[in-house]
Design an enzyme around this catalytic site. Structure first.
Site, short mmCIF file in Angstrom:
data_model
loop_
_atom_site.label_atom_id
_atom_site.label_comp_id
_atom_site.label_asym_id
_atom_site.label_seq_id
_atom_site.Cartn_x
_atom_site.Cartn_y
_atom_site.Cartn_z
N ASP A 82 -33.55 19.55 -21.20
CA ASP A 82 -33.45 20.66 -22.15
C ASP A 82 -32.00 21.13 -22.12
OD1 ASP A 82 -33.76 23.02 -23.60
OD2 ASP A 82 -35.64 23.57 -22.63
N ASP A 93 -30.65 25.11 -29.23
CA ASP A 93 -31.48 24.83 -28.05
C ASP A 93 -32.36 23.64 -28.43
OD1 ASP A 93 -33.14 24.96 -25.86
OD2 ASP A 93 -33.77 27.04 -26.15
N HIS A 153 -39.02 30.58 -29.31
CA HIS A 153 -38.48 31.95 -29.29
C HIS A 153 -37.42 32.15 -30.36
CE1 HIS A 153 -35.24 29.79 -27.12
NE2 HIS A 153 -36.26 29.17 -26.55
N HIS A 161 -33.67 34.32 -25.53
CA HIS A 161 -35.03 34.77 -25.85
C HIS A 161 -34.90 36.15 -26.48
CE1 HIS A 161 -37.31 31.54 -23.79
NE2 HIS A 161 -36.15 31.40 -23.18
N GLU A 186 -40.71 24.73 -29.37
CA GLU A 186 -40.74 23.73 -28.29
C GLU A 186 -42.15 23.48 -27.77
OE1 GLU A 186 -38.48 25.01 -24.82
OE2 GLU A 186 -38.41 27.06 -25.54
N GLU A 281 -38.04 19.77 -28.55
CA GLU A 281 -37.59 21.08 -29.06
C GLU A 281 -36.50 20.94 -30.10
OE1 GLU A 281 -35.94 25.34 -27.28
OE2 GLU A 281 -35.74 23.53 -26.06
#
Length: 299
Positions: A82, A93, A153, A161, A186, A281
């Site tokens: 990640d 992300d 998020h 977040h 994700e 993700e």
């Protein structure tokens, strides 16, 4: 321009993720992986939005290498890598699960398909709960289980977040996607034998600032300043600090900052039945007509 920076960071994150996807990491230590992936992000002109996570098998998330971490990838491991790139605090992300053991290909495929199904339905106004339903349905139809207590998020500048959650299961209520806001989606997937939840593990090797209030310890305050200047509110790893402080000292000072609640530590997250977990993700920005997936692989 905010959107431009999101897109730029996304392009870099996507390039690095695709490099990660095809590379053979067997025999490499998690330390080598994290350092190499982070170097690739910086080489392309972005900063790391958080320490690269290399979460193996039943560890679902939040494992990053300790300084000189000796854990080595085996050809039976399922590794979730990640990674995040940021430009002026605007974050991309993204994650990929690398797997060298064919018996887990289905699990990896399920996370990718769930992510694809979610991306194909997105535009502004779509309910987060409906995205969760799509993810859950896709995963269950393939014979696997979503992880219910992990979610995507919303993202804001220097904030990973940012308060809103994109669930991986159907849930009542929730919010609708706003246009020109960035979100990460994700899906995490485990086997039918899995409990479909994660619990906190003992290891904590990712940290972030909570408050910039002085601690009355000069050295700890110096470290706090260093963290703020270099990482802002974004997460960081111990190995990022040991470039400036020697490890033993860095650990002591971090402990002081955690006790004073200036810094928080994030535990690794482990599947409750210790079953393997896969993850995929993307970061995306909805509009009225559809979606910009900032971390989409270039054709």
């Amino acid at each position: 321009m905010t959107i431009e920076n999101y897109v730029k960071a996304g392009k870099i994150a996507a390039e690095v993720r695709e490099m990660v996807r095809v590379k053979d990491w067997v025999g490499k230590t998690v330390y080598e992986i994290c350092e190499e992936v982070e170097k690739e992000i910086r080489k392309r002109g972005a900063k790391c939005a958080f320490p690269v996570n290399t979460s193996i098998n039943e560890v679902a998330a939040h494992y990053t290498a300790e300084p000189n971490d000796p854990i080595t990838i085996k050809d039976t491991d399922l590794v979730k890598i990640d990674l995040g790139a940021q430009i002026d605090g605007y974050i991309a992300d993204t994650a990929v699960t690398v797997c060298y053991d064919a018996q887990f290909d289905g699990l990896v495929q399920a996370s990718e398909e769930a992510l694809g199904s979610a991306m194909s339905m997105i535009k502004s106004g779509v309910k987060a709960s409906d995205i969760g339903r799509t993810i859950e349905t896709t995963i269950k139809q393939l014979g696997f289980k979503p992880i219910a207590n992990l979610s995507g998020h919303s993202l804001e500048q220097y904030t990973i977040h940012a308060g809103k959650s994109i669930p991986n299961i159907w849930s009542i209520g929730g919010f609708s996607l706003s246009e020109n806001t960035a979100y990460a989606c994700e899906p995490f997937v485990t086997t039918e034998q899995g409990g479909g939840f994660v619990r906190n593990g003992k290891i904590k090797d990712i940290f972030a600032i909570n408050s910039r209030k002085k601690t009355k310890n000069d050295e700890a305050d110096k470290l706090l300043n260093f963290i703020w200047e270099n990482f802002n509110m974004l997460p960081f790893a111990l190995r990022w600090i040991t470039k400036e402080w020697e490890e033993k000292k860095a650990r002591e000072l971090l402990d002081i900052l955690i006790k004073k609640k200036a810094v928080q530590a994030y535990p690794v997250l482990i599947e409750v039945n210790e079953q393997r977990v896969a993850q995929a993700e993307h970061t995306f920005i909805p509009s009225k007509s559809g979606v910009t997936v900032t971390t989409k692989a270039l054709e």
